[in-house]
Design a protein around this motif. Structure first.
Motif, PDB file in Angstrom:
ATOM      1  N   LEU A  83       0.827  -1.217   0.000  1.00 59.24           N
ATOM      2  CA  LEU A  83       0.000   0.000   0.000  1.00 59.24           C
ATOM      3  C   LEU A  83       0.852   1.254   0.000  1.00 59.24           C
ATOM      4  CD1 LEU A  83      -2.826  -1.330   2.293  1.00 59.24           C
ATOM      5  CD2 LEU A  83      -3.227  -0.127   0.137  1.00 59.24           C
ATOM      6  N   MET A  84       1.914   1.231   0.785  1.00 56.79           N
ATOM      7  CA  MET A  84       2.806   2.399   0.804  1.00 56.79           C
ATOM      8  C   MET A  84       3.395   2.630  -0.589  1.00 56.79           C
ATOM      9  SD  MET A  84       2.805   3.763   3.845  1.00 56.79           S
ATOM     10  CE  MET A  84       4.290   4.744   4.056  1.00 56.79           C
ATOM     11  N   GLN A  85       3.775   1.547  -1.239  1.00 56.44           N
ATOM     12  CA  GLN A  85       4.366   1.660  -2.574  1.00 56.44           C
ATOM     13  C   GLN A  85       3.362   2.245  -3.572  1.00 56.44           C
ATOM     14  OE1 GLN A  85       7.464   1.211  -3.403  1.00 56.44           O
ATOM     15  NE2 GLN A  85       7.035   1.765  -5.532  1.00 56.44           N
ATOM     16  N   MET A  86       2.124   1.750  -3.489  1.00 56.41           N
ATOM     17  CA  MET A  86       1.117   2.256  -4.436  1.00 56.41           C
ATOM     18  C   MET A  86       0.786   3.716  -4.174  1.00 56.41           C
ATOM     19  SD  MET A  86      -1.324  -1.005  -5.311  1.00 56.41           S
ATOM     20  CE  MET A  86      -1.723  -1.547  -3.671  1.00 56.41           C
ATOM     21  N   LEU A  87       0.803   4.117  -2.899  1.00 53.42           N
ATOM     22  CA  LEU A  87       0.538   5.529  -2.606  1.00 53.42           C
ATOM     23  C   LEU A  87       1.717   6.397  -3.031  1.00 53.42           C
ATOM     24  CD1 LEU A  87      -1.401   5.319   0.755  1.00 53.42           C
ATOM     25  CD2 LEU A  87      -2.272   5.742  -1.539  1.00 53.42           C
ATOM     26  N   LYS A  88       2.901   5.836  -2.945  1.00 58.23           N
ATOM     27  CA  LYS A  88       4.078   6.567  -3.429  1.00 58.23           C
ATOM     28  C   LYS A  88       3.994   6.706  -4.956  1.00 58.23           C
ATOM     29  CE  LYS A  88       9.125   6.132  -3.344  1.00 58.23           C
ATOM     30  NZ  LYS A  88      10.158   5.097  -3.081  1.00 58.23           N
TER      31      LYS A  88
END
Lengths: 189, 189
Positions: A83-88
DNA sequence: ATATGACCGTAATTGCATTTTAGTCACTTA
DNA sequence: TAAGTGACTAAAATGCAATTACGGTCATAT
């Protein structure tokens, strides 16, 4: 070289640089070194071309999200990383960032639709990963559709929205502690 | 009758009916049966008058949220009832609903600010109630600011956002089961 | 001392002329 | 003769000038 491919690349470049509305079909034709009519032999209209680009974007996003997961790591660790990667990716990926900006500033309907598609894609991606982990017995069975939705919306709220109404950004550690102690904890068998 | 009060009532009526932007000071003066200049002896400017109205709105909302809580009921039950009530208030209360619409359609900056104020108020209201219950020992101590924020955003997502991208609304029961099993459960001692 | 509304500068709106754009299709080219 | 093209069209967007509407002030009235 394959004309369809040239057009796709030109369109991706132009949409990324100028957004959906400010990209003209003449512009794309010129960058791709084809006549405008040629575009219409491969794509029904501007929106169709746009959607083809967005399919590529979604695939890239899935690939990046997959790349940060670690085989054997806990659901929580991997879901968090993904999720962090997709938000980044939302901020990093030139086209994605441009579209979010365009939606905020111009309200282009085609852009709104596409952003909703991408978000639905993120939710079903999370749901899919959850179901795999449930099948392995690491998580309790649950309303995966809703939990995936809740997870995505929670991350969006904490990572993106919080900053808009508060001076300081939330520390990642504080987020991990919150979600680890609440949502993630309750999903364990 | 007290002129300040007349002006407040006229303004509330006009803001509720026409929104912030479409309400003119001449309009308010006429409804209140005062000269326009008189308004400026009580309020510095249009925004100041608007803020005074919003303070009233916030108090009404708190009162309604308090009214659905049951003495002696669990934190979960009361928090759920309160949040549901406040989200219902968003749609029911004429002025609040009008402002949300105006923010979406017109992007009036003063309206955006005010809506943020109201949301912050909701979060601190929840935080306040949480801290009381923690003091009583019914809940574990936790990052109340963040948990309150997460709770509010979760309800907003499930009650308001879900409907925008899905055909069917979420059944309240499904929401209760989700949150009861995840966030609320993890807060208990 | 308090209240007022005509008045002021600016911002928003309107109506219209001009330009731009998505999409088509008669024609060219290989 | 199948694939490619760009001049063309209708519709939409944009720019612009004139006009109107508005928030806020202040000299005057009560």
């Amino acid at each position: 070289m394959d004309r369809r491919q040239e057009i796709l690349e030109a369109a991706a470049k132009s949409f990324s640089l100028f957004g959906y509305k400010a990209t003209t079909m003449d512009q794309v034709a010129k960058i791709a070194n084809v006549g405008k009519g040629t575009i219409y032999t491969f794509f029904a209209n501007k929106e169709d071309l746009f959607n083809a680009i967005v399919v590529k974007l979604i695939n890239e996003m899935r690939a990046e999200a997959d790349s940060v997961a670690v085989e054997g790591a806990s659901f929580e660790k991997n879901a968090h990383a993904r999720l962090m990667q997709m938000l980044k990716f939302r901020e990093t990926h030139q086209l994605y960032a441009k579209l979010i900006d365009e939606e905020k500033e111009l309200r282009t309907p085609a852009v709104k639709e596409v952003l909703e598609t991408i978000e639905k894609e993120i939710v079903s991606y999370i749901k899919e990963k959850m179901e795999k982990v449930i099948a392995k017995g690491e998580l309790k069975p649950c309303d995966t559709e809703l939990v995936a939705y809740l997870l995505f919306k929670s991350y969006l709220a904490l990572i993106v929205d919080w900053g808009k109404t508060h001076d300081d950004e939330l520390a990642e550690k504080r987020i991990v502690e919150l979600l680890s102690g609440t949502i993630f904890k309750s999903l364990l068998v």
